[in-house]
Design a protein around this motif. Structure first.
Motif, PDB file in Angstrom:
ATOM      1  N   PRO A   1       0.809  -1.228   0.000  1.00 11.24           N
ATOM      2  CA  PRO A   1       0.000   0.000   0.000  1.00 11.24           C
ATOM      3  C   PRO A   1       0.835   1.269   0.000  1.00 11.24           C
ATOM      4  CG  PRO A   1      -0.893  -1.591   1.555  1.00 11.24           C
ATOM      5  CD  PRO A   1       0.412  -2.160   1.075  1.00 11.24           C
ATOM      6  N   GLU A   2       1.970   1.241   0.700  1.00 11.72           N
ATOM      7  CA  GLU A   2       2.815   2.440   0.812  1.00 11.72           C
ATOM      8  C   GLU A   2       3.508   2.793  -0.501  1.00 11.72           C
ATOM      9  OE1 GLU A   2       2.863   0.150   4.722  1.00 11.72           O
ATOM     10  OE2 GLU A   2       3.079  -0.308   2.587  1.00 11.72           O
ATOM     11  N   LEU A   3       3.450   1.908  -1.466  1.00 17.41           N
ATOM     12  CA  LEU A   3       4.187   2.104  -2.716  1.00 17.41           C
ATOM     13  C   LEU A   3       3.287   2.510  -3.878  1.00 17.41           C
ATOM     14  CD1 LEU A   3       6.573  -1.002  -2.522  1.00 17.41           C
ATOM     15  CD2 LEU A   3       6.928   1.312  -1.625  1.00 17.41           C
ATOM     16  N   ILE A   4       2.037   2.823  -3.599  1.00 20.83           N
ATOM     17  CA  ILE A   4       1.093   3.170  -4.668  1.00 20.83           C
ATOM     18  C   ILE A   4       0.994   4.684  -4.809  1.00 20.83           C
ATOM     19  CG2 ILE A   4      -1.280   2.970  -5.480  1.00 20.83           C
ATOM     20  CD1 ILE A   4      -1.458   0.311  -4.027  1.00 20.83           C
ATOM     21  N   LEU A   5       1.269   5.168  -6.004  1.00 20.66           N
ATOM     22  CA  LEU A   5       1.233   6.596  -6.310  1.00 20.66           C
ATOM     23  C   LEU A   5      -0.150   7.019  -6.808  1.00 20.66           C
ATOM     24  CD1 LEU A   5       4.537   6.800  -8.407  1.00 20.66           C
ATOM     25  CD2 LEU A   5       4.273   7.379  -5.975  1.00 20.66           C
ATOM     26  N   ALA A   6      -0.458   8.294  -6.631  1.00 19.26           N
ATOM     27  CA  ALA A   6      -1.698   8.872  -7.159  1.00 19.26           C
ATOM     28  C   ALA A   6      -1.340  10.148  -7.908  1.00 19.26           C
ATOM     29  CB  ALA A   6      -2.688   9.154  -6.031  1.00 19.26           C
ATOM     30  N   PRO A   7      -0.807  10.035  -9.113  1.00 21.23           N
ATOM     31  CA  PRO A   7      -0.408  11.234  -9.864  1.00 21.23           C
ATOM     32  C   PRO A   7      -1.593  12.147 -10.157  1.00 21.23           C
ATOM     33  CG  PRO A   7       0.542   9.240 -10.830  1.00 21.23           C
ATOM     34  CD  PRO A   7      -0.489   8.802  -9.835  1.00 21.23           C
ATOM     35  N   ALA A   8      -1.313  13.451 -10.226  1.00 22.45           N
ATOM     36  CA  ALA A   8      -2.320  14.454 -10.577  1.00 22.45           C
ATOM     37  C   ALA A   8      -1.916  15.108 -11.887  1.00 22.45           C
ATOM     38  CB  ALA A   8      -2.416  15.501  -9.474  1.00 22.45           C
ATOM     39  N   ALA A   9      -2.840  15.874 -12.463  1.00 23.21           N
ATOM     40  CA  ALA A   9      -2.520  16.611 -13.685  1.00 23.21           C
ATOM     41  C   ALA A   9      -1.337  17.542 -13.420  1.00 23.21           C
ATOM     42  CB  ALA A   9      -3.727  17.399 -14.149  1.00 23.21           C
ATOM     43  N   ALA A  10      -0.369  17.565 -14.314  1.00 21.70           N
ATOM     44  CA  ALA A  10       0.819  18.391 -14.137  1.00 21.70           C
ATOM     45  C   ALA A  10       0.481  19.866 -14.248  1.00 21.70           C
ATOM     46  CB  ALA A  10       1.868  18.019 -15.169  1.00 21.70           C
ATOM     47  N   ARG A  11       1.102  20.661 -13.407  1.00 25.91           N
ATOM     48  CA  ARG A  11       0.869  22.101 -13.466  1.00 25.91           C
ATOM     49  C   ARG A  11       1.351  22.699 -14.782  1.00 25.91           C
ATOM     50  NH1 ARG A  11       3.581  23.187  -7.722  1.00 25.91           N
ATOM     51  NH2 ARG A  11       4.645  21.301  -8.436  1.00 25.91           N
ATOM     52  N   SER A  12       2.263  22.019 -15.441  1.00 21.71           N
ATOM     53  CA  SER A  12       2.750  22.484 -16.734  1.00 21.71           C
ATOM     54  C   SER A  12       1.721  22.280 -17.834  1.00 21.71           C
ATOM     55  CB  SER A  12       4.024  21.726 -17.111  1.00 21.71           C
ATOM     56  OG  SER A  12       3.727  20.349 -17.345  1.00 21.71           O
ATOM     57  N   GLY A  13       0.704  21.467 -17.541  1.00 23.55           N
ATOM     58  CA  GLY A  13      -0.300  21.150 -18.550  1.00 23.55           C
ATOM     59  C   GLY A  13       0.055  19.944 -19.396  1.00 23.55           C
ATOM     60  N   GLU A  14       1.222  19.353 -19.151  1.00 27.32           N
ATOM     61  CA  GLU A  14       1.653  18.190 -19.917  1.00 27.32           C
ATOM     62  C   GLU A  14       1.745  16.962 -19.025  1.00 27.32           C
ATOM     63  OE1 GLU A  14       5.188  18.746 -22.144  1.00 27.32           O
ATOM     64  OE2 GLU A  14       4.625  20.721 -22.895  1.00 27.32           O
ATOM     65  N   GLY A  15       0.835  16.032 -19.209  1.00 31.28           N
ATOM     66  CA  GLY A  15       0.898  14.773 -18.489  1.00 31.28           C
ATOM     67  C   GLY A  15       0.566  14.894 -17.021  1.00 31.28           C
ATOM     68  N   HIS A  16       1.293  14.134 -16.201  1.00 33.79           N
ATOM     69  CA  HIS A  16       1.016  14.040 -14.771  1.00 33.79           C
ATOM     70  C   HIS A  16       2.253  14.385 -13.952  1.00 33.79           C
ATOM     71  CE1 HIS A  16      -2.119  10.861 -16.101  1.00 33.79           C
ATOM     72  NE2 HIS A  16      -2.711  12.026 -15.942  1.00 33.79           N
ATOM     73  N   GLU A  17       2.030  14.666 -12.679  1.00 36.66           N
ATOM     74  CA  GLU A  17       3.133  14.847 -11.746  1.00 36.66           C
ATOM     75  C   GLU A  17       2.759  14.211 -10.408  1.00 36.66           C
ATOM     76  OE1 GLU A  17       2.755  19.098  -9.605  1.00 36.66           O
ATOM     77  OE2 GLU A  17       3.214  19.238 -11.749  1.00 36.66           O
ATOM     78  N   VAL A  18       3.774  13.828  -9.658  1.00 37.43           N
ATOM     79  CA  VAL A  18       3.550  13.213  -8.353  1.00 37.43           C
ATOM     80  C   VAL A  18       4.760  13.499  -7.465  1.00 37.43           C
ATOM     81  CG1 VAL A  18       4.568  10.977  -8.987  1.00 37.43           C
ATOM     82  CG2 VAL A  18       2.845  11.086  -7.170  1.00 37.43           C
ATOM     83  N   THR A  19       4.499  13.695  -6.179  1.00 35.88           N
ATOM     84  CA  THR A  19       5.565  13.921  -5.200  1.00 35.88           C
ATOM     85  C   THR A  19       5.652  12.716  -4.282  1.00 35.88           C
ATOM     86  OG1 THR A  19       5.261  16.320  -5.251  1.00 35.88           O
ATOM     87  CG2 THR A  19       6.369  15.396  -3.324  1.00 35.88           C
ATOM     88  N   TYR A  20       6.853  12.199  -4.102  1.00 38.36           N
ATOM     89  CA  TYR A  20       7.070  11.031  -3.249  1.00 38.36           C
ATOM     90  C   TYR A  20       8.419  11.209  -2.567  1.00 38.36           C
ATOM     91  CZ  TYR A  20       7.011   6.140  -1.763  1.00 38.36           C
ATOM     92  OH  TYR A  20       6.982   4.981  -1.014  1.00 38.36           O
ATOM     93  N   ASP A  21       8.417  11.206  -1.240  1.00 35.84           N
ATOM     94  CA  ASP A  21       9.641  11.407  -0.466  1.00 35.84           C
ATOM     95  C   ASP A  21      10.218  10.072  -0.005  1.00 35.84           C
ATOM     96  OD1 ASP A  21       9.330  14.170  -0.716  1.00 35.84           O
ATOM     97  OD2 ASP A  21       8.109  14.271   1.115  1.00 35.84           O
ATOM     98  N   PHE A  22      11.536  10.007   0.067  1.00 36.07           N
ATOM     99  CA  PHE A  22      12.217   8.808   0.547  1.00 36.07           C
ATOM    100  C   PHE A  22      12.863   9.095   1.897  1.00 36.07           C
ATOM    101  CE2 PHE A  22      12.149   8.263  -4.047  1.00 36.07           C
ATOM    102  CZ  PHE A  22      11.679   6.967  -4.162  1.00 36.07           C
ATOM    103  N   VAL A  23      12.694   8.168   2.829  1.00 32.50           N
ATOM    104  CA  VAL A  23      13.284   8.268   4.157  1.00 32.50           C
ATOM    105  C   VAL A  23      14.232   7.089   4.342  1.00 32.50           C
ATOM    106  CG1 VAL A  23      12.853   8.335   6.631  1.00 32.50           C
ATOM    107  CG2 VAL A  23      11.212   9.405   5.037  1.00 32.50           C
ATOM    108  N   LEU A  24      15.523   7.369   4.560  1.00 26.64           N
ATOM    109  CA  LEU A  24      16.527   6.323   4.647  1.00 26.64           C
ATOM    110  C   LEU A  24      16.937   6.052   6.088  1.00 26.64           C
ATOM    111  CD1 LEU A  24      18.916   7.199   1.660  1.00 26.64           C
ATOM    112  CD2 LEU A  24      16.752   5.915   1.666  1.00 26.64           C
ATOM    113  N   ASP A  25      17.120   4.791   6.402  1.00 27.76           N
ATOM    114  CA  ASP A  25      17.602   4.385   7.720  1.00 27.76           C
ATOM    115  C   ASP A  25      19.113   4.539   7.806  1.00 27.76           C
ATOM    116  OD1 ASP A  25      15.418   2.388   9.362  1.00 27.76           O
ATOM    117  OD2 ASP A  25      14.980   2.854   7.274  1.00 27.76           O
ATOM    118  N   PRO A  26      19.645   4.909   8.966  1.00 27.19           N
ATOM    119  CA  PRO A  26      21.102   4.945   9.133  1.00 27.19           C
ATOM    120  C   PRO A  26      21.695   3.560   8.906  1.00 27.19           C
ATOM    121  CG  PRO A  26      20.010   6.060  10.953  1.00 27.19           C
ATOM    122  CD  PRO A  26      18.931   5.341  10.187  1.00 27.19           C
ATOM    123  N   ALA A  27      22.912   3.548   8.406  1.00 29.33           N
ATOM    124  CA  ALA A  27      23.607   2.264   8.152  1.00 29.33           C
ATOM    125  C   ALA A  27      23.981   1.611   9.461  1.00 29.33           C
ATOM    126  CB  ALA A  27      24.843   2.522   7.314  1.00 29.33           C
TER     127      ALA A  27
END
Length: 305
Positions: A279-305
């Motif tokens: 479930p955490e890996l499913i994107l919901a793109p929206a119409a791009a503000r540029s008017g071309e295609g779609h855009e989506v924001t997805y942040d990555f959180v990394l664990d310390p080594a």
């Protein structure tokens, strides 16, 4: 189901049933070519890493339990010699077809990944799959993946930030992306595509930010003209993977995350043959503000080594 039904199903899976035919995919998606490329890449990876040293006790435990599970299936279902011979023939053919990387990545890797990453606090990972190629072209901050001038597909802007689990931005983090094209084919695994088509590595800016322009990939069938395809047909399964983006995200002092991101509402996102969707890996793109295609924001959180 009778013994005859079971024998017929297994024989169909191995291609030993008379009159059985599996429709081949286009040449560029063939099992033999894909299998050979995936096998060669895996061998190169193992050669570079030197391979993992085997712990005798660990090997004894794992192999003994796998064999015990197989023995239990044989006893519980009273497997006949005809079924056993059909299975043996199929296993041999998987190797001849070069499809062990495909078989293991589709039906086994998702559980190995789940166990390996069960203690992560950051972003969710999932399987790497057989089509990764290291060393893709590198770009800074905001970039378009390499693609053909007339690359088909819906434009997609994929953007976000990379941080540590405590929220600290990770400038210089590397976001490595690769995916199928709008026809479901991967560069380096399908003839006719440029070497690095839809493959690239973007280096995050001083805020850990990135913006990658690409096109939305298509769902695709895993190759079905080889042994894995015969198994799928015999079991009555489908061979489809949902549309997805592959990513590896890394930063100094942090654990690398390997993942795939999917698209809400698209075909087979609920019944992926590789069981890799979370479930955490499913994107919901929206119409791009540029008017071309779609855009989506997805942040990555990394664990310390």
């Amino acid at each position: 189901m009778t013994d005859t039904d079971i024998e017929t199903a297994v024989a169909t899976a191995t291609g030993t049933a008379t009159g059985t035919a599996v429709a081949p995919l286009p040449e560029q998606a063939g099992a033999a070519a894909s299998g050979a490329a995936a096998t060669e890449r895996f061998r190169s990876k193992q050669s570079a890493s030197g391979g993992a040293a085997a712990d005798t006790q660990r090997v004894d435990t794992l192999v003994s339990e796998v064999l015990a599970a197989v023995h239990e299936v044989v006893r519980r279902h009273r497997v006949s010699y005809a079924e056993y011979d059909a299975l043996k023939s199929w296993l041999i053919q998987v190797g001849l077809d070069g499809e062990w990387p495909l078989f293991l990545d589709v039906w086994v890797e998702h559980v190995v990944e789940e166990v390996a990453n069960e203690d992560r606090r950051g972003s969710k990972g999932t399987i790497e799959g057989p089509y990764y190629v290291p060393g893709s072209p590198s770009f800074d901050g905001a970039a378009a993946l390499p693609m053909r001038a007339d690359e088909p597909g819906t434009p997609l802007l994929f953007q976000g930030r990379v941080t540590s689990v405590d929220g600290t931005p990770l400038p210089g983090a590397r976001i490595e992306m690769w995916h199928a094209d709008a026809d479901g084919f991967y560069s380096r695994y399908a003839p006719g595509l440029p070497e690095w088509n839809l493959r690239g590595t973007v280096v995050a800016d001083e805020r850990g930010g990135f913006a990658i322009r690409t096109v939305e990939p298509a769902p695709y069938q895993i190759p079905t003209d080889g042994s894995c395809g015969r198994l799928i047909a015999a079991a009555g399964w489908h061979a489809w993977r949902p549309a997805h983006l592959h990513l590896k995200v890394s930063a100094p002092g942090h654990q690398l995350i390997t993942t795939q991101l999917y698209f809400r509402g698209t075909r087979h996102v609920d019944d992926d043959i590789a069981s890799a969707v979370k479930p955490e890996l499913i994107l919901a793109p929206a119409a791009a503000r540029s008017g071309e295609g779609h855009e989506v924001t997805y942040d990555f959180v990394l664990d310390p080594a």
